[in-house]
Design a protein around this motif. Structure first.
Motif, mmCIF file in Angstrom:
data_model
loop_
_atom_site.group_PDB
_atom_site.id
_atom_site.type_symbol
_atom_site.label_atom_id
_atom_site.label_comp_id
_atom_site.label_asym_id
_atom_site.label_seq_id
_atom_site.Cartn_x
_atom_site.Cartn_y
_atom_site.Cartn_z
ATOM 1 N N PRO A 58 0.783 -1.230 0.000
ATOM 2 C CA PRO A 58 0.000 0.000 0.000
ATOM 3 C C PRO A 58 0.817 1.282 0.000
ATOM 4 O O PRO A 58 0.369 2.306 -0.497
ATOM 5 N N ILE A 59 2.028 1.231 0.581
ATOM 6 C CA ILE A 59 2.804 2.465 0.590
ATOM 7 C C ILE A 59 3.960 2.396 -0.395
ATOM 8 O O ILE A 59 5.010 3.009 -0.217
ATOM 9 N N LYS A 138 -3.007 11.665 3.665
ATOM 10 C CA LYS A 138 -2.600 10.930 2.472
ATOM 11 C C LYS A 138 -1.943 9.608 2.861
ATOM 12 O O LYS A 138 -2.217 8.569 2.267
ATOM 13 N N VAL A 139 -1.062 9.681 3.856
ATOM 14 C CA VAL A 139 -0.379 8.464 4.290
ATOM 15 C C VAL A 139 -1.374 7.437 4.815
ATOM 16 O O VAL A 139 -1.320 6.263 4.456
ATOM 17 N N GLU A 141 -4.533 7.217 4.204
ATOM 18 C CA GLU A 141 -5.322 6.692 3.098
ATOM 19 C C GLU A 141 -4.591 5.572 2.390
ATOM 20 O O GLU A 141 -5.126 4.506 2.150
ATOM 21 N N GLU A 142 -3.331 5.845 2.046
ATOM 22 C CA GLU A 142 -2.552 4.836 1.333
ATOM 23 C C GLU A 142 -2.415 3.568 2.171
ATOM 24 O O GLU A 142 -2.557 2.464 1.686
ATOM 25 N N LEU A 143 -2.156 3.778 3.433
ATOM 26 C CA LEU A 143 -1.915 2.648 4.314
ATOM 27 C C LEU A 143 -3.147 1.766 4.433
ATOM 28 O O LEU A 143 -3.052 0.539 4.448
ATOM 29 N N LEU A 144 -4.299 2.394 4.532
ATOM 30 C CA LEU A 144 -5.504 1.630 4.811
ATOM 31 C C LEU A 144 -6.291 1.264 3.570
ATOM 32 O O LEU A 144 -7.096 0.349 3.592
ATOM 33 N N SER A 145 -6.061 1.982 2.489
ATOM 34 C CA SER A 145 -6.936 1.762 1.337
ATOM 35 C C SER A 145 -6.787 0.367 0.767
ATOM 36 O O SER A 145 -7.769 -0.304 0.498
#
Lengths: 219, 299
Positions: A58-59, A138-139, A141-145
């Motif tokens: 994700p990241i 943003k972080v 979001e990326e981590l959890l999306s």
């Protein structure tokens, strides 16, 4: 053994001395570097983006960016490089060395700070010295999306709540019109204190002391 | 602190896995990650029944964290030394950027509203609980623990009655400058400034006074009705004055707004002094001056 090979070995030796990696580790990293670069002297972001295993990460973008982030080269420059050479590649990898038994407390402190700085840089994308709410959102979001199928709203809520927590602890009394700029590096350090980053943010095979490596049970 | 620290292991895991992948090294993280994904994709669906098999990672994380905290609480017997908590005035508006952020182009997978609400509820509860817990352990600031039912309410009301009695004898035009009945902002603030929903208004919804104190003297019925009047007047005043929360979510996340405090002190004479007296009264169970003077309903 041609002249160029000796030169390479010299370069490796130099790198080894500078970074603390063993010659063996430098050679391993170099082999990988050539693989990634398509046998060129430099790699670009596209080279890293091709790595299939990273797709599920994700990241992924933040990680790739970290290799090209000049701040992680510790030479005072800022901004993003388009390409990096082997030396810069190794320098980034340095951030993931585990601590050795011989290290003093001060050394461990320094190492922890360097690792935290690396993490901080990953969050502070515009390099203004603070992790703003937008950047943190943003972080998160990326981590959890990709990993949890959490919606945008929920990810935002989590980021907001985290920010609020940090703000209220660091600057408890704010007037309604005052604005909390963001998490500074000092705050960041404070928050992650006690997590012993120097022991956790490691890749084991980058263990500096190769004399402890042996066949059989790996750690 | 809790939230960011909670998120960091996840972040770290992905980071380290990514680095391993870049190095081409099949290390711990690489395999752990693979196993986790496998676990999530196949095994969980088979072994865990019902809703929980589809539980997003973060909710599972929160459940785990709450469990851990509960265990810690029990183990330490409630005697954890917690850092002193300064009441905070920080709210959403302090962290919102001034200019609106650019719209997000990416579409993230949407989840059903119910799930989002659950997440939000857990977050809010967690934040508030943390704050509540941190506050309630300091016995010198503890005015009334809302989780103890009955007793503290009674004490509170008794002392309120005492205060009121005093005020009646002092002031003439009492109805226009009401004292602070139990659920007013002053008292609510004294107890817990973190949970605006802690006290339901159900007690004041009808006109029957809810004070159950055994009143000995004949003058008390008057004070009772007076109190009732005041409660209603104050409730009306409160409802007018209380700023509406922006949105449901915002209300939950917001810390107690400072406006109420400012307003209070402007209008009334010395509610803070009362507050202090009240605090002293409850935290120090020994004989106090007030108890001796005003006797009517203390049996």
């Amino acid at each position: 053994m041609g002249a160029s090979q000796t030169r390479t070995e010299d370069v490796f030796q130099e790198l080894s001395d500078k970074t603390g990696f063993s010659l063996e580790q430098i050679r391993i990293l170099h082999r990988r570097f050539r693989q990634l670069s398509g046998d060129e002297d430099t790699i670009s972001k596209e080279n890293l983006e091709k790595i299939q295993a990273l797709d599920k990460n994700p990241i992924r973008n933040q990680i790739i960016e970290a290799f090209f982030d000049k701040r992680n080269q510790n030479d005072g420059e800022v901004g993003s490089s388009r390409e990096i050479g082997f030396q810069q590649f190794v320098k980034v990898m340095c951030h993931f060395k585990p601590p050795t038994l011989k290290m003093t407390t001060e050394d461990k402190e320094a190492m922890r700070r360097e690792k935290l700085r690396f993490l901080f840089n990953m969050h502070d994308t515009d390099n203004d010295g603070t992790i703003t709410l937008d950047e943190y959102r943003k972080v998160v979001e990326e981590l959890l999306s990709k990993s949890g199928a959490i919606g945008l709203e929920a990810a935002k809520a989590i980021a907001d709540a985290a920010m609020l927590e940090v703000a209220s602890i660091n600057v408890p009394h704010m007037e309604p019109h005052e604005f909390y700029e963001g998490i500074t590096f000092e705050h960041f350090e404070q928050i992650l204190k006690g997590l012993e980053m120097e022991s956790r943010m490691n890749i084991r095979f980058l263990d500096v002391d190769t004399s402890t490596m042996h066949c059989g049970k790996s750690q | 602190m809790v939230l960011i620290r909670g998120l960091s292991p996840q972040f770290l895991d992905h980071l380290l896995t990514g680095i391993e992948d870049i190095c081409g090294h099949y290390g711990h993280h690489h395999w752990k990650d693979k196993l986790n994904r496998f676990n999530k994709k196949y095994i969980k669906k088979c072994l865990i029944a019902g809703e929980r098999s589809r539980e997003p990672q973060l909710i599972a994380f929160y459940h785990k964290m709450e469990m851990k905290q509960a265990i810690e609480l029990v183990e330490s017997g409630g005697g954890i030394k917690l850092p002193p908590v300064v009441p905070s005035t920080v709210s959403m508006q302090n962290i919102q950027p001034k200019k609106p952020p650019p719209p997000v182009e990416r579409a993230l997978p949407q989840i059903p509203k119910g799930r989002e609400d659950e997440i939000r509820k857990i977050l809010r509860g967690n934040l508030q609980k943390t704050r509540q817990r941190l506050r309630s352990y300091n016995r010198h600031t503890l005015v009334a623990d809302p989780f103890e039912d009955g007793w503290s309410d009674l004490l509170l009301k008794k002392s309120k009655m005492i205060e009121l009695e005093k005020k009646i004898t002092e002031m003439n035009n009492y109805l226009t400058v009401p004292a602070a009945p139990p659920d007013s902002p002053t008292i609510t603030r004294a107890r817990l400034s973190s949970d605006p929903q802690a006290y339901q208004r159900k007690q004041l919804s009808d006109s029957v006074p809810t004070i159950q104190v055994d009143l000995a003297s004949p003058q008390s019925p008057d004070s009772l009705s007076l109190l009732d009047e005041l409660q209603r007047a104050d409730q009306r005043r409160e409802l007018r004055r209380r700023p509406p929360p922006d949105e449901e979510e915002g209300g939950g996340l917001m810390m107690r707004p400072p406006q109420a405090r400012g307003g209070d002190q402007g209008e009334e004479g010395g509610p803070s002094a009362k507050e202090q007296r009240l605090q002293r009264c409850l935290s120090d169970p020994g004989p106090s001056a007030e108890d001796d003077e005003d006797e009517p309903f203390l049996s």
